[in-house]
Design a protein around this motif. Structure first.
Motif, mmCIF file in Angstrom:
data_model
loop_
_atom_site.group_PDB
_atom_site.id
_atom_site.type_symbol
_atom_site.label_atom_id
_atom_site.label_comp_id
_atom_site.label_asym_id
_atom_site.label_seq_id
_atom_site.Cartn_x
_atom_site.Cartn_y
_atom_site.Cartn_z
ATOM 1 N N GLU A 148 0.851 -1.192 0.000
ATOM 2 C CA GLU A 148 0.000 0.000 0.000
ATOM 3 C C GLU A 148 0.888 1.244 0.000
ATOM 4 N N PRO A 149 0.538 2.249 -0.784
ATOM 5 C CA PRO A 149 1.339 3.480 -0.772
ATOM 6 C C PRO A 149 1.455 4.068 0.639
ATOM 7 N N ASN A 150 2.578 4.692 0.860
ATOM 8 C CA ASN A 150 2.922 5.225 2.171
ATOM 9 C C ASN A 150 2.610 6.727 2.215
ATOM 10 N N ARG A 196 1.044 8.963 -5.870
ATOM 11 C CA ARG A 196 2.032 7.887 -5.744
ATOM 12 C C ARG A 196 2.166 7.122 -7.065
ATOM 13 N N HIS A 197 1.558 7.634 -8.110
ATOM 14 C CA HIS A 197 1.598 6.956 -9.402
ATOM 15 C C HIS A 197 1.965 7.950 -10.493
ATOM 16 N N VAL A 217 6.060 4.035 -13.824
ATOM 17 C CA VAL A 217 6.190 3.153 -14.986
ATOM 18 C C VAL A 217 6.639 3.992 -16.167
ATOM 19 N N PHE A 271 3.539 8.134 -14.488
ATOM 20 C CA PHE A 271 3.827 7.386 -15.699
ATOM 21 C C PHE A 271 4.436 8.363 -16.693
ATOM 22 N N LEU A 319 8.251 5.134 -1.278
ATOM 23 C CA LEU A 319 6.968 5.379 -0.598
ATOM 24 C C LEU A 319 5.928 4.371 -1.077
ATOM 25 N N ASP A 320 6.394 3.250 -1.564
ATOM 26 C CA ASP A 320 5.521 2.203 -2.095
ATOM 27 C C ASP A 320 4.585 2.739 -3.174
ATOM 28 N N GLY A 321 5.091 3.694 -3.912
ATOM 29 C CA GLY A 321 4.380 4.181 -5.084
ATOM 30 C C GLY A 321 4.948 3.508 -6.324
ATOM 31 N N VAL A 322 4.461 3.948 -7.474
ATOM 32 C CA VAL A 322 4.834 3.278 -8.721
ATOM 33 C C VAL A 322 5.214 4.312 -9.776
#
Lengths: 476, 469
Positions: A260-262, B137-138, B166, B140, B161-164
């Motif tokens: 899960e995003p932080n 958090r995303h 791509v 692209f 930060l557990d984002g992504v």
């Protein structure tokens, strides 16, 4: 009745009349079968609530009329990209990317190749009926040789190329874990198709990877055949070109897992590199001996001279000292000719024009830079240049204070030629007295806090620069 | 009982509502017992000739059901079929489309931040930090100078930060990944520059049509074509008037400092979700590269999931993201809804900054980096005793005509300063026209192109010449 199909297709012409329970597909079309097999698979795997079905552009554009799951309708060819967005947004979602041959094998080739090669767990259902249905029977990338379509009226020929074999193409990528081509033309093929679709979903549900199923399907309308003849045509004409079967099936362990995003403030502060500490900041007097409110500097050399780095250090130092400052790397027509220059402004309250067209201070690393920018320096300004490479400096305006310092030679003597920019910075600080030496040292320490090994030599280079200017000043 | 799938053990027999049969005949070939035949009677509801099912020999193998392409065609039923044929279909299928619950929003929250030291950031990095603080958090994107540093920083920071992040196969893919992520109700963004932005326009039109949020940083560079990587403002017409096909608009924010790159980024996400519409941040290449002092906000956003999202959970199962409205009357209604949204943006989102405008006779109009040169010029002109002022639109669309109008009475001339061929001036002129202002002061301009910015001296010279004329 609670199933994976809506009880009533209210999005199909508002569900009026027969449309509430009837699809928009022509008689004998394969799409309805694929929809049913998908619905069965979703039901059996128990993922209806988590499923997002991406409707393509093509005859299946209205898949969202029917499947009672989260629905998203994509632009032509872009369903894999949309699917990727959904999967990245919610890794728990089960994403079905449903595409026809024009969508997947023509306009959306880049997207499907990227998505399948990434191999993020998703399920791609590719319905190949060798023709464009929705737009009315034009040539598809999978149209067979000699097949007549409205855009190949005399039959597909060598000029329009051979049919695309997508299952084989996708099957040879390293991304997907499961690729199969199936058909719908008889009971046996339909059972295989059901199993394949279920498997393509299962590899996703188990987080093992991406499943791709190509379904050879009938388009009786645009083949101008009866549904029964269309089935035979797929069997006899398509299958030899598009052989059925498993193209790839790799046994993998579940691997896909995104946290899960932080949103924890402390973590965010650390990650963005901010801090609550006041790192030796405070107000220094504005160097008004240079200018009352806005000082401009130009650092100019060739790429790799390190002009940008010391420009940035100057800006950071000025901001730490309590002033507004900007740094901008070279731009505009002046940047032609291999020079890389950096403009810095330091202002009491706000930097207005960030370009240094008439700098107070010029630091030149090569003859071209000195020649080009020397004449722009303001009366009363300071010019520092690398006397290692500039043997004969051009005549400067007498109102300008000029320092020829062997930046490169000093750095080479220290054993590291690349610190010549730090020599230059030390010299600049000594020659301009812009901010106290300690201010710059603090900034430098801060900038090198993750490269501590470089700090001693940079401090030494900085000091040598200062000493060189002081030595010159004594001779004047 | 009616179920939609074949329960093999129970061996249910098929039942057909004849009006839902399209007579494709797949079931006829599928049946090994020869129970199903071509019909002869036209069904009065469908106008088609449904197959005839005679179940005397039926052993409940279910192959016909698996061969029927219609969800409510041949269906498996247990028990007495005669009972079923007398039932009203409306009762069988249920009163509602779906059993999914009515979607509820999951609200977001504002989380306090400690007092933080100002940072020293380049424009694209300030935007990236702003996006993180706004709850994005995303990200692209596809690399293109001079925007890439924003994407690079996100590629570095988001995984922490557990984002992504791509890297998409193209800008075309990028915008469609955003369509998916925004459709899931999450805050996503991309960094691009003019040629890349052109490629995204199709997708932006789809996002507007499907009412999806998303933030687009267009770090404008020199054009047309490949042009160069210098700063230009010649995408203003594109972002204000040309966001793909159809009835499209988006709030366009034009920062002029690294600080505003951060502040307006945070605002952009809020605006984007408020209206369910993309937001464009139009900066120039110079600003993207420019480093300066950036103060951080007091709070950060922990976003929720909006009611309308297709998130992939039970609560949002009933939702649909689409831009297709196949019935003309439906699409007209949809357009009216979008137009009403644009009206609300025009009413509520006009933003501008005025510098010494109160008594200004010579109104310089500029945005982005040229506004900084213009501000310097205004200061210099004031020092010479010339009553100049800077009007800096922060929203390019909607153009801040409300803030401009009161300044016009005193103004003797409008001087539009831009790194482009007059696209900002077009926006000013259009805004005046829409506001029915017919007696605006005369226009003049300072324009540079191709990656060259107008400089302070050019502006001073222009205004001085006007004053002396």
């Amino acid at each position: 009745m609670d199933g994976v199909f809506y009880n009533r297709f209210e999005r199909h012409a508002h569900g009026e009349g027969l449309k509430g329970q009837s699809t928009h597909y022509c008689a004998g079309c394969g799409h309805g079968l694929v929809h049913k097999y998908l619905a069965d698979a979703i039901d059996e795997l128990g993922v209806q609530d988590r499923t997002i079905a991406i409707s393509p552009v093509g005859c299946a554009v209205f898949m969202y009329y029917y499947l009672d799951v989260g629905n998203s309708q994509a632009a032509h060819g872009r369903a894999p990209a949309v699917a990727l967005g959904h999967k990245m947004a919610n890794p728990e979602s089960i994403v079905i990317c449903y595409q026809g041959d024009g969508d997947l094998a023509s306009i959306g080739l880049a997207e499907i190749i990227q998505a399948t090669q990434m191999g993020i767990p998703m399920s791609i259902i590719f319905v190949n009926n060798a023709i464009y249905g929705m737009t009315g029977g034009q040539m598809a990338p999978t149209t067979l040789m000699e097949q007549q379509t409205t855009t190949t009226p005399t039959g597909r020929d060598r000029l329009t190329g051979e049919p695309m074999r997508m299952a084989e193409t996708i099957g040879q990528l390293s991304g997907p874990v499961y690729v199969e081509r199936v058909a719908l033309y008889d009971n046996k093929q339909r059972v295989r198709a059901q199993k394949a679709i279920k498997k393509a979903l299962r590899v996703q549900v188990e987080n093992r990877g991406l499943g791709f199923v190509e379904v050879l399907s009938e388009c009786p309308t645009h083949l101008h055949m009866s549904p029964s003849d269309a089935e035979q045509w797929v069997k006899q004409e398509m299958v030899p070109i598009f052989p059925l079967g498993v193209k790839k099936d790799v046994d993998t362990e579940p691997w896909f897992n995104l946290d899960e995003p932080n949103f924890e403030p402390d973590d965010i502060v650390t990650v963005i590199g901010s801090s609550t500490e006041s790192s030796a900041k405070g107000t220094e007097p504005f160097p008004s001996h240079i200018d009352a409110e806005d000082i401009s500097l130009k650092f100019a050399g060739a790429g790799g001279d390190g002009a940008q780095t010391i420009a940035m250090l100057t800006t950071r130092t000025a901001i730490n000292a309590g002033y507004d400052s900007t740094h901008i790397p070279s731009y505009g027509p002046e940047s032609r000719g291999g020079t890389s220059y950096a403009d810095v402004h330091i202002a009491t309250t706000e930097v207005l024009s960030p370009a240094s067209l008439k700098p107070h201070v010029l630091v030149a690393f090569n003859p071209q830079s000195l020649e080009k920018f020397g004449p722009t320096v303001r009366d009363g300004g300071v010019v520092l240049y690398d006397s290692t490479v500039i043997a004969e400096p051009p005549q400067m305006d007498p109102g300008i204070k000029t320092y020829g310092i062997p930046f490169t030679q000093i750095a080479v003597d220290l054993g590291k030629a690349m610190v010549k920019n730090t020599v230059a910075l030390g010299a600049t600080v000594a020659a301009t007295k812009i901010f106290p030496v300690e201010r710059f040292v603090n900034t430098m320490e801060d900038a090198l806090k993750n490269k501590c090994a470089l700090l001693p030599i940079n401090r030494e280079a900085f000091n040598r620069g200062i000493e060189a200017v002081e030595a010159l000043d004594k001779t004047r | 009982m009616v179920t939609t799938k074949t329960d093999k053990k129970a061996r249910p027999k098929p039942f057909l509502f004849p009006q839902f049969c399209k007579a494709c005949g797949r079931c006829i070939e599928a049946c090994p017992k020869d129970c199903i035949h071509v019909g002869t009677q036209i069904d009065p509801n469908s106008g088609l000739t449904p197959v005839v099912v005679e179940l005397d020999k039926c052993n409940g193998c279910g192959l016909c059901i698996d061969a029927c392409p219609e969800p409510y065609g041949l269906m498996p039923v247990e028990g007495e079929i005669e009972d079923m044929s007398l039932m009203d279909p409306a009762q069988i299928f249920g009163p509602r489309q779906t059993s999914a619950p009515k979607p509820e929003p999951i609200p977001g929250t504002l989380v306090p931040l400690p007092d933080l030291e100002p940072m020293v950031l380049k424009g694209t990095h300030a935007a990236a930090v702003g996006a993180i603080l706004a709850g994005c958090r995303h990200v692209f994107g596809y690399p293109i100078t001079p925007s890439t540093e924003g994407a690079e920083l996100m590629a570095k920071l988001l995984p922490q930060l557990d984002g992504v992040f791509v890297q998409a196969v193209s800008e075309v893919a990028t915008v469609n990944i955003m369509y998916g992520c925004g459709g899931a109700g999450l805050r996503c963004a991309t960094f691009t520059s003019s040629p890349g932005f052109s490629l995204m326009l199709e997708g932006i039109s789809y996002m507007i049509g499907a009412e999806l949020p998303g933030v687009f940083f267009n770090i404008m560079r020199g054009g047309p074509g490949l042009g160069n990587i210098g700063p230009e403002q010649s995408d203003i017409s594109l972002v204000c008037r040309g966001l793909g096909h159809g009835n499209t608009h988006a709030v366009v924010l034009a920062p002029s400092t690294p600080q505003e790159m951060l502040d307006l980024t945070i605002a952009a996400f809020d605006i984007s979700f408020e209206y369910r519409n993309p937001v464009v941040i139009a900066a120039d290449g110079y600003l993207g590269q420019m480093t300066g002092r950036v103060e951080l906000p007091k709070t950060l956003t922990k976003p929720g999931i909006p009611q309308w999202a297709v998130y992939g959970d039970r609560a949002h199962r009933g939702n649909l993201i689409t831009s297709i409205y196949i019935i003309e009357a439906d699409l007209e209604i949809h357009n009216e809804k979008i137009l009403a949204k644009y009206d609300r943006m025009i009413e509520n989102e006009q933003r501008a900054n005025c510098f010494r405008c109160d008594d200004a006779e010579w109104l310089v109009i500029a945005c982005n980096t040229p506004a900084r040169m213009a501000k310097g010029a205004v200061q210099e002109l004031r020092d010479q005793g010339i009553k100049a002022g800077l009007f800096r639109p922060i929203t390019l669309w909607p153009f801040p005509i409300k803030q401009l109008t009161p300044l016009l009475d005193r103004a003797r001339g409008l001087i539009v300063v831009e790194a482009g061929p007059g696209q900002l001036e077009d926006e000013v002129r259009l805004a005046l026209s829409h506001a029915d202002i017919r007696n605006a002061p005369p226009f003049s301009h300072v324009r540079r192109y191709g990656g060259v910015l107008p400089q302070q001296q050019e502006i001073v010279d222009k205004v001085t010449a006007l004053v002396e004329a």
